[in-house]
Write a protein that holds these residues in place. Sequence first.
Motif, PDB file in Angstrom:
ATOM      1  N   THR A  21       0.471  -0.876   0.165  1.00 46.65           N
ATOM      2  CA  THR A  21      -0.158   0.054  -0.295  1.00 46.65           C
ATOM      3  C   THR A  21       0.832   1.059   0.315  1.00 46.65           C
ATOM      4  OG1 THR A  21      -0.055   0.391   2.138  1.00 46.65           O
ATOM      5  CG2 THR A  21      -1.871  -1.353   1.707  1.00 46.65           C
ATOM      6  N   LYS A  22       0.624   3.050  -0.493  1.00 53.72           N
ATOM      7  CA  LYS A  22       1.388   3.355   0.046  1.00 53.72           C
ATOM      8  C   LYS A  22       1.853   3.990   1.241  1.00 53.72           C
ATOM      9  CE  LYS A  22      -1.207   7.001  -3.530  1.00 53.72           C
ATOM     10  NZ  LYS A  22      -1.560   7.136  -4.001  1.00 53.72           N
ATOM     11  N   LYS A  46       7.947   6.005  -2.360  1.00 55.58           N
ATOM     12  CA  LYS A  46       6.453   6.086  -2.933  1.00 55.58           C
ATOM     13  C   LYS A  46       6.843   5.719  -5.135  1.00 55.58           C
ATOM     14  CE  LYS A  46       7.217  10.572  -2.889  1.00 55.58           C
ATOM     15  NZ  LYS A  46       8.829   9.836  -2.194  1.00 55.58           N
ATOM     16  N   ASP A  47       5.957   5.413  -5.208  1.00 53.33           N
ATOM     17  CA  ASP A  47       5.697   5.213  -7.069  1.00 53.33           C
ATOM     18  C   ASP A  47       5.796   6.432  -7.764  1.00 53.33           C
ATOM     19  OD1 ASP A  47       5.676   4.515  -9.961  1.00 53.33           O
ATOM     20  OD2 ASP A  47       3.109   2.670  -9.214  1.00 53.33           O
ATOM     21  N   LYS A  79       6.009   3.805   1.671  1.00 55.51           N
ATOM     22  CA  LYS A  79       6.451   4.742   2.695  1.00 55.51           C
ATOM     23  C   LYS A  79       7.441   4.682   3.809  1.00 55.51           C
ATOM     24  CE  LYS A  79       2.951   8.094   1.617  1.00 55.51           C
ATOM     25  NZ  LYS A  79       1.193   8.780   2.973  1.00 55.51           N
ATOM     26  N   THR A 138       4.746  10.233  -8.866  1.00 55.28           N
ATOM     27  CA  THR A 138       3.205  10.276  -8.861  1.00 55.28           C
ATOM     28  C   THR A 138       3.734   8.945  -9.699  1.00 55.28           C
ATOM     29  OG1 THR A 138       0.870  10.273  -8.999  1.00 55.28           O
ATOM     30  CG2 THR A 138       1.991  11.799 -10.002  1.00 55.28           C
ATOM     31  N   THR A 175       2.335  -2.086  -6.276  1.00 54.05           N
ATOM     32  CA  THR A 175       1.950  -1.274  -5.776  1.00 54.05           C
ATOM     33  C   THR A 175       0.280  -1.743  -5.874  1.00 54.05           C
ATOM     34  OG1 THR A 175       1.984   0.038  -7.538  1.00 54.05           O
ATOM     35  CG2 THR A 175       3.629   0.792  -6.217  1.00 54.05           C
ATOM     36  N   SER A 177      -1.582   0.029  -7.024  1.00 53.18           N
ATOM     37  CA  SER A 177      -2.800   0.674  -8.410  1.00 53.18           C
ATOM     38  C   SER A 177      -2.462  -0.304  -9.233  1.00 53.18           C
ATOM     39  CB  SER A 177      -1.945   2.295  -7.988  1.00 53.18           C
ATOM     40  OG  SER A 177      -0.451   2.545  -8.161  1.00 53.18           O
TER      41      SER A 177
END
Length: 160
Positions: free
Chosen positions: A36-37, A82-83, A41, A99, A131, A133
């Motif tokens: 997950t984001k 992060k991505d 992190k 992002t 991720t 996403s």
Amino acid sequence: MATARLCVLFVVLSTALAEDFKLKYKPATKPVRLFTKEELKRYDGSKEELPIYMAVKGVVFDVTKGKEFYGKDAPYNTLVGKDSTRAVAKMSLDPADLTSDTTGLTEEQLKSLDSVFEGTYKTKYPIVGYTESRILNKDGSPNQDFKPEDQPHFQIKDEF
């Protein structure tokens, strides 16, 4: 004596040729998993005891061996945890580009992204996961187009 020289020559040539046949992609050292984001992190290089992770195109790489580039206070530290797909495509460190969104990128930027993704990240750093996403839709439902078997380094024994 001649036999010994031939053996040494054979070993040297074998070693040199073996370099050409190395794996194109770094193997994952652990089964791949879903990040997950918030989880991603944690791996931003700020904690010495944790590895440094970075995602590009929804694929999470362990970039710890590039600590001099991605570690705390390093030049590309802003990309980790992060991505950073858009930033990699644009070769940018602008916070607005940190992002996964590729909307509006030029054809040249998309080609650059693919080149760096394939030629740098996939060849240099182990894949440790994906991720959310990449696997889930915005509403949290499974992405029906995601096929684990088509992903780099996916093996049936790997778990998300």
